[in-house]
Design an enzyme around this catalytic site. Structure first.
Site, PDB file in Angstrom:
ATOM      1  N   LYS A  78       2.261  -3.447   7.274  1.00  0.00           N
ATOM      2  CA  LYS A  78       2.510  -3.621   5.840  1.00  0.00           C
ATOM      3  C   LYS A  78       3.968  -3.262   5.513  1.00  0.00           C
ATOM      4  O   LYS A  78       4.619  -3.939   4.727  1.00  0.00           O
ATOM      5  CB  LYS A  78       1.557  -2.749   5.003  1.00  0.00           C
ATOM      6  CG  LYS A  78       0.107  -3.182   5.023  1.00  0.00           C
ATOM      7  CD  LYS A  78      -0.147  -4.560   4.436  1.00  0.00           C
ATOM      8  CE  LYS A  78       0.034  -4.626   2.932  1.00  0.00           C
ATOM      9  NZ  LYS A  78      -0.391  -5.952   2.385  1.00  0.00           N
ATOM     10  N   TYR A  82      -1.661  -0.543  11.052  1.00  0.00           N
ATOM     11  CA  TYR A  82      -1.844  -1.199   9.737  1.00  0.00           C
ATOM     12  C   TYR A  82      -0.652  -0.928   8.831  1.00  0.00           C
ATOM     13  O   TYR A  82      -0.020  -1.858   8.316  1.00  0.00           O
ATOM     14  CB  TYR A  82      -3.140  -0.710   9.063  1.00  0.00           C
ATOM     15  CG  TYR A  82      -3.204  -1.029   7.580  1.00  0.00           C
ATOM     16  CD1 TYR A  82      -3.265  -2.343   7.132  1.00  0.00           C
ATOM     17  CD2 TYR A  82      -3.198  -0.003   6.619  1.00  0.00           C
ATOM     18  CE1 TYR A  82      -3.314  -2.640   5.768  1.00  0.00           C
ATOM     19  CE2 TYR A  82      -3.252  -0.288   5.259  1.00  0.00           C
ATOM     20  CZ  TYR A  82      -3.307  -1.612   4.831  1.00  0.00           C
ATOM     21  OH  TYR A  82      -3.352  -1.904   3.489  1.00  0.00           O
ATOM     22  N   THR A 124       0.822  -1.210   0.000  1.00  0.00           N
ATOM     23  CA  THR A 124       0.000   0.000   0.000  1.00  0.00           C
ATOM     24  C   THR A 124       0.857   1.262   0.000  1.00  0.00           C
ATOM     25  O   THR A 124       2.011   1.229   0.447  1.00  0.00           O
ATOM     26  CB  THR A 124      -0.896  -0.008   1.264  1.00  0.00           C
ATOM     27  OG1 THR A 124      -1.443   1.278   1.470  1.00  0.00           O
ATOM     28  CG2 THR A 124      -0.114  -0.364   2.521  1.00  0.00           C
ATOM     29  N   ASP A 125       0.264   2.367  -0.432  1.00  0.00           N
ATOM     30  CA  ASP A 125       0.977   3.661  -0.366  1.00  0.00           C
ATOM     31  C   ASP A 125       1.127   4.136   1.084  1.00  0.00           C
ATOM     32  O   ASP A 125       1.945   5.004   1.377  1.00  0.00           O
ATOM     33  CB  ASP A 125       0.259   4.730  -1.205  1.00  0.00           C
ATOM     34  CG  ASP A 125      -1.196   4.980  -0.800  1.00  0.00           C
ATOM     35  OD1 ASP A 125      -1.707   4.302   0.118  1.00  0.00           O
ATOM     36  OD2 ASP A 125      -1.829   5.868  -1.418  1.00  0.00           O
ATOM     37  N   GLU A 126       0.337   3.525   2.003  1.00  0.00           N
ATOM     38  CA  GLU A 126       0.329   4.022   3.388  1.00  0.00           C
ATOM     39  C   GLU A 126       1.663   3.796   4.095  1.00  0.00           C
ATOM     40  O   GLU A 126       1.945   4.431   5.105  1.00  0.00           O
ATOM     41  CB  GLU A 126      -0.843   3.404   4.164  1.00  0.00           C
ATOM     42  CG  GLU A 126      -2.164   3.708   3.469  1.00  0.00           C
ATOM     43  CD  GLU A 126      -3.405   3.389   4.280  1.00  0.00           C
ATOM     44  OE1 GLU A 126      -3.341   3.392   5.508  1.00  0.00           O
ATOM     45  OE2 GLU A 126      -4.454   3.146   3.654  1.00  0.00           O
TER      46      GLU A 126
HETATM   47  P1  NAD Z   1      -9.738  -7.221   2.302  1.00  0.00           P
HETATM   48  O1  NAD Z   1      -9.705  -6.970   3.770  1.00  0.00           O
HETATM   49  O2  NAD Z   1     -10.969  -6.931   1.530  1.00  0.00           O
HETATM   50  O3  NAD Z   1      -9.392  -8.768   2.030  1.00  0.00           O
HETATM   51  C1  NAD Z   1      -8.389  -9.447   2.705  1.00  0.00           C
HETATM   52  C2  NAD Z   1      -8.571 -10.943   2.460  1.00  0.00           C
HETATM   53  O4  NAD Z   1      -7.515 -11.630   3.164  1.00  0.00           O
HETATM   54  C3  NAD Z   1      -9.900 -11.503   2.986  1.00  0.00           C
HETATM   55  O5  NAD Z   1     -10.484 -12.338   2.018  1.00  0.00           O
HETATM   56  C4  NAD Z   1      -9.498 -12.302   4.219  1.00  0.00           C
HETATM   57  O6  NAD Z   1     -10.330 -13.404   4.471  1.00  0.00           O
HETATM   58  C5  NAD Z   1      -8.090 -12.743   3.846  1.00  0.00           C
HETATM   59  N1  NAD Z   1      -7.269 -13.029   5.032  1.00  0.00           N
HETATM   60  C6  NAD Z   1      -7.123 -12.256   6.142  1.00  0.00           C
HETATM   61  N2  NAD Z   1      -6.330 -12.874   7.043  1.00  0.00           N
HETATM   62  C7  NAD Z   1      -5.947 -14.055   6.466  1.00  0.00           C
HETATM   63  C8  NAD Z   1      -5.115 -15.122   6.891  1.00  0.00           C
HETATM   64  N3  NAD Z   1      -4.518 -15.126   8.082  1.00  0.00           N
HETATM   65  N4  NAD Z   1      -4.933 -16.162   6.045  1.00  0.00           N
HETATM   66  C9  NAD Z   1      -5.537 -16.190   4.836  1.00  0.00           C
HETATM   67  N5  NAD Z   1      -6.355 -15.205   4.394  1.00  0.00           N
HETATM   68  C10 NAD Z   1      -6.553 -14.163   5.193  1.00  0.00           C
HETATM   69  O7  NAD Z   1      -8.478  -6.460   1.729  1.00  0.00           O
HETATM   70  P2  NAD Z   1      -8.283  -5.689   0.350  1.00  0.00           P
HETATM   71  O8  NAD Z   1      -8.768  -4.312   0.504  1.00  0.00           O
HETATM   72  O9  NAD Z   1      -8.783  -6.535  -0.763  1.00  0.00           O
HETATM   73  O10 NAD Z   1      -6.694  -5.627   0.285  1.00  0.00           O
HETATM   74  C11 NAD Z   1      -5.947  -6.692  -0.297  1.00  0.00           C
HETATM   75  C12 NAD Z   1      -4.473  -6.355  -0.221  1.00  0.00           C
HETATM   76  O11 NAD Z   1      -4.215  -5.137  -0.915  1.00  0.00           O
HETATM   77  C13 NAD Z   1      -3.973  -6.150   1.210  1.00  0.00           C
HETATM   78  O12 NAD Z   1      -2.682  -6.701   1.299  1.00  0.00           O
HETATM   79  C14 NAD Z   1      -3.927  -4.640   1.365  1.00  0.00           C
HETATM   80  O13 NAD Z   1      -2.931  -4.249   2.286  1.00  0.00           O
HETATM   81  C15 NAD Z   1      -3.564  -4.210  -0.054  1.00  0.00           C
HETATM   82  N6  NAD Z   1      -4.039  -2.865  -0.458  1.00  0.00           N
HETATM   83  C16 NAD Z   1      -5.343  -2.501  -0.281  1.00  0.00           C
HETATM   84  C17 NAD Z   1      -5.784  -1.255  -0.710  1.00  0.00           C
HETATM   85  C18 NAD Z   1      -7.233  -0.827  -0.581  1.00  0.00           C
HETATM   86  O14 NAD Z   1      -7.550   0.325  -0.876  1.00  0.00           O
HETATM   87  N7  NAD Z   1      -8.144  -1.702  -0.191  1.00  0.00           N
HETATM   88  C19 NAD Z   1      -4.868  -0.372  -1.295  1.00  0.00           C
HETATM   89  C20 NAD Z   1      -3.545  -0.780  -1.451  1.00  0.00           C
HETATM   90  C21 NAD Z   1      -3.139  -2.041  -1.044  1.00  0.00           C
HETATM   91  P1  TYD Z   2     -10.682   4.213   4.576  1.00  0.00           P
HETATM   92  O1  TYD Z   2     -11.685   3.826   3.534  1.00  0.00           O
HETATM   93  O2  TYD Z   2     -10.760   3.579   5.921  1.00  0.00           O
HETATM   94  O3  TYD Z   2      -9.236   3.990   3.918  1.00  0.00           O
HETATM   95  P2  TYD Z   2      -7.761   4.438   4.468  1.00  0.00           P
HETATM   96  O4  TYD Z   2      -7.843   4.795   5.890  1.00  0.00           O
HETATM   97  O5  TYD Z   2      -6.960   3.172   4.245  1.00  0.00           O
HETATM   98  O6  TYD Z   2      -7.319   5.564   3.580  1.00  0.00           O
HETATM   99  O7  TYD Z   2     -10.768   5.781   4.795  1.00  0.00           O
HETATM  100  C1  TYD Z   2     -10.605   6.690   3.725  1.00  0.00           C
HETATM  101  C2  TYD Z   2     -10.625   8.091   4.302  1.00  0.00           C
HETATM  102  O8  TYD Z   2     -11.940   8.364   4.818  1.00  0.00           O
HETATM  103  C3  TYD Z   2      -9.673   8.292   5.477  1.00  0.00           C
HETATM  104  O9  TYD Z   2      -9.114   9.594   5.414  1.00  0.00           O
HETATM  105  C4  TYD Z   2     -10.567   8.162   6.703  1.00  0.00           C
HETATM  106  C5  TYD Z   2     -11.908   8.690   6.213  1.00  0.00           C
HETATM  107  N1  TYD Z   2     -13.091   8.061   6.829  1.00  0.00           N
HETATM  108  C6  TYD Z   2     -14.089   8.860   7.405  1.00  0.00           C
HETATM  109  O10 TYD Z   2     -13.999  10.103   7.416  1.00  0.00           O
HETATM  110  N2  TYD Z   2     -15.176   8.241   7.948  1.00  0.00           N
HETATM  111  C7  TYD Z   2     -15.321   6.882   7.981  1.00  0.00           C
HETATM  112  O11 TYD Z   2     -16.325   6.362   8.508  1.00  0.00           O
HETATM  113  C8  TYD Z   2     -14.300   6.075   7.364  1.00  0.00           C
HETATM  114  C9  TYD Z   2     -14.405   4.578   7.357  1.00  0.00           C
HETATM  115  C10 TYD Z   2     -13.206   6.705   6.796  1.00  0.00           C
END
Ligand code: NAD
Ligand code: TYD
Length: 352
Positions: free
Chosen positions: A164, A160, A134-136
């Protein structure tokens, strides 16, 4: 890379993972796709109903922290590459309970790395461990027009992002120490269908639909860079096939939005699609206490990916939001199932 591959995709029942699994299963019938997922609260096999009977798709319920099971899966399915998405992914949950983040994201990634190293053995011909990050991990930016580039130092603030960042370091260490072929990508905030409704966009769509308050953290001035999830999946496909081993690629949409402005777009779109006068739901906006350690601004520079591998986002944001809102409004049953835990019943019926 050889033509036939046995690819382990972890976290394939989650939000981004399900889009990656679908893309690979449909686009590459010659590959065997093994989706490994523990089906935590965030994993949902209903996300993959449309491909579950394809001959090149297998689902395995397992925990990435369970070394013996992971080794057995590598052996049973002759895994030659990994696309690793399984993680705990929600910042607010990491603030409440950081331990599970260290366990899954750090120890789980280490478990997979060790299993891959042992099963593949040097010189690792035709193997790849592709880690999705992630960019975070880069921390936060000011409102100064700068962007995260691949050489930016890691400065995570939330449990988090710290977990990562730590997993990214382990992935790189396995390359530098053992020569394991790895790639890491750092992507910005994703949005689109099948995202668990604890994240901003699906949570707000669902709340507007149910006329519930929209909790805006702080003043709503934090900025995120939003990318449609299918564009992320497409980037992963290109990088998996053409990316340079040991490299890092940033993935982002050059699409920054202040939270409050994004929330207003969501409100307008949901109101319109529900047949209400646009802006009716503005009254649901409720400013609440800010998230602890809330990063101010994320902005990804994905120029490297564009210049080296030709990837660009395909969807305009307005188009992506319209598609996304429509999907959630048309899939209320999915939202109800994931929030009530009913999708677990689906797993029992299909796989036991
Ligand atoms: P998500 O939370 O929707 O899905 C995570 C999946 O991992 C779920 O299906 C869960 O059951 C599985 N999981 C969790 N713990 C596990 C374990 N111990 N063993 C096996 N499976 C397990 O997450 P997402 O938003 O789809 O993110 C997927 C990946 O992309 C993550 O690594 C996250 O850090 C990265 N990512 C997410 C975003 C975003 O905006 N959502 C952005 C950048 C990177
Ligand atoms: P989120 O979807 O949790 O993603 P991330 O924290 O990984 O960027 O949140 C996106 C942005 O929205 C973040 O700045 C936090 C804000 N946010 C709210 O203001 N209210 C909410 O209920 C949630 C879930 C997020």
């Amino acid at each position: 890379m050889s033509k036939n591959r046995n690819i382990l995709i972890t976290g394939g029942a989650g939000f981004i993972g399900s889009h990656v699994v679908r893309l690979f299963v449909n686009k590459y019938p010659q590959y065997n796709i093994i989706n490994l997922d523990a089906l935590t609260y965030a994993g949902n096999l209903e996300n993959l109903k449309d491909i579950e009977n394809k001959p090149n798709y297998t689902f395995v319920k397992a925990d990435i922290c369970d070394y013996d099971t992971i080794v057995k899966i590598f052996n049973d399915y002759k895994i030659d590459s990994v696309i690793h998405l399984a993680a705990e992914s929600h910042v607010d949950r990491s603030i409440k309970d950081p331990f599970i983040f260290a366990k899954t994201n750090v120890l789980g990634t280490l478990t997979l790395l060790q299993a891959a190293k042992e099963y593949w053995q040097a010189p690792y011909k035709d193997n790849l461990f592709y880690h999705i990050s992630t960019d975070e991990v880069y921390g936060t930016l000011e409102f100064d027009g700068t962007f995260f580039t691949e050489d930016r130092k890691y400065e995570p603030h939330s449990p988090y992002s710290a977990s990562k960042a730590s997993s990214d370091h382990f992935v790189r260490a396995f390359h530098d120490t053992y020569g394991l072929p790895i790639i890491i990508t750092n992507c910005s905030n994703n949005y689109g269908p099948y995202q668990f409704p604890e994240k901003l966009i699906p949570l707000f769509i669902n709340n507007i639909r149910h006329n519930k308050p929209l909790p805006v953290y702080g003043k709503g001035e934090n900025v995120r860079d939003w990318l449609f999830v299918e564009d992320h999946a497409r980037a992963i496909d290109i990088i998996f096939h053409k990316g340079k081993v040991a490299d890092t690629y940033n993935i982002g949409g050059f699409n920054e939005w202040k939270n409050i402005d994004l929330i207003k777009v969501i409100i307008k779109t949901v109101d319109r699609l529900l047949g209400k006068p646009e802006g009716t739901s503005l009254s649901l906006i409720t400013y609440v206490t800010d998230r602890a350690g809330h990063d101010l601004r994320y902005a990804i520079d994905s120029t490297k990916l564009k210049n080296e591998l030709g990837w660009e986002p395909s969807l305009q944001f307005e188009e992506g939001i319209e598609k996304t809102v429509k999907w959630y409004l048309e899939n209320q049953q999915w939202l109800d199932n994931v929030t009530s835990g009913d999708y677990q019943v689906y797993y029992e019926r299909m796989y036991k």
